[in-house]
Write a protein that holds these residues in place. Structure first.
Motif, PDB file in Angstrom:
ATOM      1  N   LEU A 224     -27.980  14.306  18.634  1.00 13.13           N
ATOM      2  CA  LEU A 224     -28.748  13.624  17.594  1.00 13.13           C
ATOM      3  C   LEU A 224     -29.395  14.635  16.643  1.00 13.13           C
ATOM      4  CD1 LEU A 224     -30.457  10.787  19.670  1.00 13.13           C
ATOM      5  CD2 LEU A 224     -28.718  10.495  17.900  1.00 13.13           C
ATOM      6  N   SER A 225     -29.961  15.709  17.188  1.00 16.78           N
ATOM      7  CA  SER A 225     -30.601  16.731  16.345  1.00 16.78           C
ATOM      8  C   SER A 225     -29.570  17.471  15.510  1.00 16.78           C
ATOM      9  CB  SER A 225     -31.378  17.730  17.215  1.00 16.78           C
ATOM     10  OG  SER A 225     -32.393  17.090  17.939  1.00 16.78           O
ATOM     11  N   HIS A 226     -28.455  17.844  16.142  1.00 16.70           N
ATOM     12  CA  HIS A 226     -27.406  18.586  15.451  1.00 16.70           C
ATOM     13  C   HIS A 226     -26.862  17.793  14.274  1.00 16.70           C
ATOM     14  CE1 HIS A 226     -23.862  21.061  14.806  1.00 16.70           C
ATOM     15  NE2 HIS A 226     -23.106  19.994  14.950  1.00 16.70           N
ATOM     16  N   ASN A 227     -26.735  16.486  14.424  1.00 20.25           N
ATOM     17  CA  ASN A 227     -26.153  15.666  13.369  1.00 20.25           C
ATOM     18  C   ASN A 227     -27.120  15.375  12.232  1.00 20.25           C
ATOM     19  OD1 ASN A 227     -23.221  14.656  13.697  1.00 20.25           O
ATOM     20  ND2 ASN A 227     -24.035  14.739  15.784  1.00 20.25           N
ATOM     21  N   LEU A 228     -28.386  15.744  12.395  1.00 22.12           N
ATOM     22  CA  LEU A 228     -29.296  15.703  11.248  1.00 22.12           C
ATOM     23  C   LEU A 228     -28.789  16.660  10.171  1.00 22.12           C
ATOM     24  CD1 LEU A 228     -32.811  15.761  12.976  1.00 22.12           C
ATOM     25  CD2 LEU A 228     -31.486  13.771  12.245  1.00 22.12           C
ATOM     26  N   ASP A 229     -28.207  17.797  10.602  1.00 24.52           N
ATOM     27  CA  ASP A 229     -27.676  18.766   9.649  1.00 24.52           C
ATOM     28  C   ASP A 229     -26.446  18.234   8.930  1.00 24.52           C
ATOM     29  OD1 ASP A 229     -29.641  20.584  10.342  1.00 24.52           O
ATOM     30  OD2 ASP A 229     -28.438  21.516  11.902  1.00 24.52           O
ATOM     31  N   THR A 233     -29.102  10.042   9.823  1.00 23.96           N
ATOM     32  CA  THR A 233     -30.411   9.744  10.400  1.00 23.96           C
ATOM     33  C   THR A 233     -30.258   9.119  11.781  1.00 23.96           C
ATOM     34  OG1 THR A 233     -30.482   7.588   9.318  1.00 23.96           O
ATOM     35  CG2 THR A 233     -31.505   9.420   8.162  1.00 23.96           C
ATOM     36  N   PHE A 234     -29.089   8.534  12.066  1.00 24.29           N
ATOM     37  CA  PHE A 234     -28.816   7.993  13.399  1.00 24.29           C
ATOM     38  C   PHE A 234     -27.344   8.201  13.717  1.00 24.29           C
ATOM     39  CE2 PHE A 234     -27.692   4.298  10.739  1.00 24.29           C
ATOM     40  CZ  PHE A 234     -26.495   3.885  11.307  1.00 24.29           C
ATOM     41  N   LEU A 235     -26.972   7.963  14.954  1.00 25.25           N
ATOM     42  CA  LEU A 235     -25.571   7.914  15.357  1.00 25.25           C
ATOM     43  C   LEU A 235     -25.316   6.579  16.037  1.00 25.25           C
ATOM     44  CD1 LEU A 235     -24.722  11.434  16.875  1.00 25.25           C
ATOM     45  CD2 LEU A 235     -24.071  10.524  14.640  1.00 25.25           C
ATOM     46  N   PRO A 236     -24.175   5.953  15.754  1.00 26.15           N
ATOM     47  CA  PRO A 236     -23.819   4.766  16.526  1.00 26.15           C
ATOM     48  C   PRO A 236     -23.741   5.129  18.012  1.00 26.15           C
ATOM     49  CG  PRO A 236     -22.400   4.991  14.612  1.00 26.15           C
ATOM     50  CD  PRO A 236     -23.186   6.257  14.717  1.00 26.15           C
ATOM     51  N   TYR A 280     -31.530   6.519  17.201  1.00 23.60           N
ATOM     52  CA  TYR A 280     -32.313   7.444  16.385  1.00 23.60           C
ATOM     53  C   TYR A 280     -33.166   8.354  17.282  1.00 23.60           C
ATOM     54  CZ  TYR A 280     -31.965   4.300  12.216  1.00 23.60           C
ATOM     55  OH  TYR A 280     -31.559   3.524  11.164  1.00 23.60           O
ATOM     56  N   LEU A 281     -33.444   9.552  16.792  1.00 23.84           N
ATOM     57  CA  LEU A 281     -34.613  10.270  17.273  1.00 23.84           C
ATOM     58  C   LEU A 281     -35.842   9.518  16.762  1.00 23.84           C
ATOM     59  CD1 LEU A 281     -33.511  13.947  16.545  1.00 23.84           C
ATOM     60  CD2 LEU A 281     -33.729  12.881  18.799  1.00 23.84           C
ATOM     61  N   VAL A 461     -29.565  18.171   1.713  1.00 21.38           N
ATOM     62  CA  VAL A 461     -29.113  18.957   2.861  1.00 21.38           C
ATOM     63  C   VAL A 461     -29.647  18.335   4.147  1.00 21.38           C
ATOM     64  CG1 VAL A 461     -29.261  21.213   3.987  1.00 21.38           C
ATOM     65  CG2 VAL A 461     -28.959  21.076   1.502  1.00 21.38           C
ATOM     66  N   GLY A 462     -30.860  17.797   4.094  1.00 23.66           N
ATOM     67  CA  GLY A 462     -31.474  17.178   5.263  1.00 23.66           C
ATOM     68  C   GLY A 462     -30.963  15.764   5.486  1.00 23.66           C
ATOM     69  N   PRO A 463     -31.487  15.090   6.511  1.00 22.00           N
ATOM     70  CA  PRO A 463     -30.971  13.775   6.904  1.00 22.00           C
ATOM     71  C   PRO A 463     -31.255  12.674   5.894  1.00 22.00           C
ATOM     72  CG  PRO A 463     -32.932  14.323   8.167  1.00 22.00           C
ATOM     73  CD  PRO A 463     -32.570  15.550   7.401  1.00 22.00           C
TER      74      PRO A 463
END
Length: 736
Positions: A224-229, A233-236, A280-281, A461-463
């Protein structure tokens, strides 16, 4: 460095020549037992004369100080015997203990002096002149040193970079080692910068089982954190589980159970969003909810039109000596009656003229207005265009670093809002969901907000996909400027930018005064041409100095990627010399006079601007190296007046910036831009990248490369999907 290349040396510390308390970098003389003192350099916080140490590393030759042994790993042993213990304590290694106190401690406790100091400091009161308060203070200081020593030993034993010792100790104090033993995945943190694979290897080497719930939870949180880059903002849920399974090799029920545990603890949140089971985080979910709710609330609020609005606008036009086009006048009128609005448009469509009109109207209404942009360069340009001071959003909100939570916080929030009656933000396409949440929380309930930007540029660049989501939701009042004005239409840069945005090829064969194409199909030849342009052709033929030229590339790799171009340009415009001190770090050489970029947000670094100071240097900030002090291990960088000192542990955050990626150039404008257009990944060779690159040039744009690549970029309108729930939330709240 391969293990077989390392040399092993042991001995007793004879003298500490230099020690940086911030990062632990040390220069010492080592008595290896043969009568000749050796110079050893490396990360050895708190080392003191009298200690026995073993170091592994390699011999290097320093330009100024001759042959040195560079330590890669260090094993430290406390002094043994009363003579060595006395020398250690007398050296001043422990705060509050000098030579006289050291002698009395050794006379009183002999070889047990260090044990008493660490475990029973109250016994030191048996020595005349030592009060209980002083004894406990000395013991506390020594325990801190021992904590750092054990932390270093642990890191060295497990092949974790020793440079992490100081950041870890700053964050966790003397609990650093127990914290890492309890959860090695604490190392996977933006502040520490350790790869998940490194922390995972450490955890497994400490005996953690592959299906340990702690490991699986760490894998889920990392994904979840890695995909912020990647802008999500979320992953299914299904994608999160699949990606984590691939990462750690664990599947099925164990993954499901770990995710449910995180949900129960509230570390992650799952909601049904636009037909997806969105995970989400916690911070990201709360930010998205807050931004959607606050903006819909502001969008619903209609303000009473000022008396005589038409007359006010006519007067502003007269003073500014212009007549607004219909869409520009619409923007000024809408700003008068709505609390929030979006102003969009491509280059040459009059966004600046509209903004000046809005500013003049707010001044007529007696409103105190703040101008802001995501980056320092964008803020500086906004201020120059509008004729008043502008700040970065971070600076407007007064960014601070909370050492307790390790997070970015702002001085201005709901409890301490900004004094501004209105805030105008330019380059909003660069603003991510977390920064927008921070901005909105700092606005008073009646504060107006104008968000300006170009949705066809690359996203933040951010989420999040904030500006595009706001426009496509249809919930926020919006003015789209579409008319290209005659003066702007005379610029080939602007004409070609709009052509590319429509999917049409730019004019490459008819070179104009501000737009040129140089065909160089061979990447090596293209790189040579780019260097020639920066070094001689543009300075001599067009009077544009190298510092006003920015080279862009879609990619970091390959022959015309930023890595290769930076090396070539650096040697051309700022070559090595006796008058230019330099320091090698990893793949880079940092040299006095170099242009450099901050590539990671650092919220707790202190900068100074004359007599003022502040905190925070941010991803994308560009500066120039003012000095390189190899003795003190400090590189001083000037970010347009904000001066920052970089110690060795901070150099991971710095890169050369003669050439930067198009993504990094967002929000900036340069007098001259040279864009490398050679072959690369289809993910990077897109219409959005080409359009954003073209619109970075103010006076001159030169494309160097292959016209077939330009054609592929123009045709490739592929946009990487970002998982964001903001648009959906805006619509749902607006309908409620």
């Amino acid at each position: 460095m391969q293990q077989e290349e390392l040399t092993y040396i042991e001995g007793t510390v004879d003298a500490v020549i230099y020690q940086n308390e911030d990062n632990g970098y040390t220069v010492l003389r080592l008595d290896a037992g043969d009568g000749s003192g050796l110079t050893v350099v490396g990360c050895m916080p708190g080392v003191a004369p009298g200690e026995s140490i073993s170091v592994q590393g390699s011999w290097v030759r320093h330009a100024s100080y001759g042959e040195q042994f560079k330590a890669e790993t260090v094993e430290r042993r406390m002094p043994a015997g009363t003579k060595a213990i006395y020398e250690y304590l007398a050296s001043g290694a422990v705060r509050g203990i000098g030579a006289a106190t050291a002698r009395r401690m050794v006379e009183e406790f002999g070889e047990d002096a260090l044990t008493v100091l660490e475990e029973h400091p109250e016994q030191l009161t048996r020595i005349r002149g030592i009060t209980r308060k002083r004894a406990l203070s000395m013991g506390e200081n020594f325990r801190m040193q021992m904590g750092m020593r054990r932390l270093l030993e642990f890191l060295g034993e497990h092949a974790v970079p020793l440079q992490l010792a100081m950041p870890l100790y700053r964050k966790y104090g003397d609990r650093a080692l127990p914290a890492i033993r309890n959860n090695p995945y604490l190392l996977v943190d933006e502040e520490l910068g350790v790869e998940f694979s490194t922390a995972d290897e450490l955890a497994l080497s400490m005996g953690m089982e592959g299906d340990d719930p702690q490991r699986i939870e760490a894998g889920l949180l990392f994904e979840l954190s890695h995909n912020l880059d990647n802008g999500h903002t979320f992953l299914p849920r299904r994608k999160l589980l699949a990606a984590t399974a691939q990462l750690i090799g664990v599947e099925g029920e164990a993954l499901e159970d770990a995710l449910e545990t995180l949900l129960e603890r509230g570390e992650v949140i799952q909601e049904a969003v636009a037909g997806e089971e969105a995970v989400y985080l916690q911070d990201l979910c709360e930010a998205e909810q807050y931004v959607a709710f606050r903006l819909v609330e502001m969008a619903r609020g209609e303000l009473t039109a000022p008396h005589g609005l038409d007359r006010l606008i006519d007067g502003i036009q007269a003073r500014q000596g212009i007549t607004y086009a219909p869409q520009q006048r619409q923007a000024v009128e809408l700003a008068a009656v709505r609390q929030v609005m979006l102003l969009t448009g491509g280059p040459g469509t009059g966004k600046t003229t509209s903004l000046r009109g809005v500013l003049a109207l707010f001044e007529e209404l007696g409103l105190e207005t703040a101008l802001a942009a995501p980056t320092g360069r964008a803020a500086k340009r906004l201020g120059e265009l509008c004729g008043m001071e502008a700040a970065t959003i971070h600076r407007l909100l007064e960014t601070q670093y909370d050492p307790h939570s390790g997070r970015l916080i702002f001085a201005h929030d709901e409890s301490e809002p900004l004094k501004a009656d209105a805030v105008i933000v330019d380059e909003t396409s660069m603003v991510d969901i977390l920064l927008m949440r921070g901005l909105l929380s700092a606005l008073r309930e009646d504060c107006r907000l104008i968000l300006v930007g170009d949705p066809d540029q690359l996203p933040s660049v951010g989420p999040g996909n904030l500006f595009s989501d706001l426009i496509r939701s249809g919930v926020i009042p919006t003015v789209r400027l579409t008319e290209i004005f005659r003066q702007a239409a005379e610029s080939a840069i602007i004409r070609n930018a709009h052509a590319v945005n429509r999917g049409e090829l730019p004019e490459l064969r008819d070179n104009k005064s501000d737009f040129f194409f140089l065909r160089r199909k061979d990447p090596a030849r293209a790189a040579e041409t780019i260097v020639e342009l920066v070094k001689t052709r543009l300075p001599q033929n067009m009077g544009i100095p190298p510092e006003q030229i920015q080279v862009l590339s879609p990619t970091r790799k390959r022959g015309t990627g930023t890595a290769a171009l930076n090396r070539a340009i650096q040697e051309a415009v700022n070559p090595s010399g006796e008058d230019r001190p330099e320091r090698r770090f990893g793949e880079y050489v940092f040299r006095q006079g170099d242009r450099v970029m901050q590539v990671r947000n650092n919220y707790d670094v202190v900068w100074r601007d004359g007599l003022t100071s502040g905190m925070g240097v941010f991803n994308g900030d560009i500066g120039q190296i003012r000095s390189v002090d190899n003795r003190a291990e400090v590189i001083t960088v000037d970010f347009e007046g904000r001066v920052v000192e970089y110690t060795p542990d901070m150099l991971l955050e710095l890169e050369p910036a003669y050439a930067i990626t198009v993504h990094k150039a967002q929000g900036s404008e340069y007098r001259a831009v040279i864009l490398a257009v050679c072959d690369g990944s289809p993910m990077l060779l897109t219409r959005g990248v080409l359009y954003t690159a073209i619109t970075r040039a103010r006076e001159l744009l030169i494309l160097v490369g292959d016209e077939e690549v330009v054609a592929r970029m123009t045709a490739n309108d592929r946009q990487q999907r970002r998982y964001s729930g903001l648009r959906w939330r805006l619509v749902q709240i607006d309908r409620a």
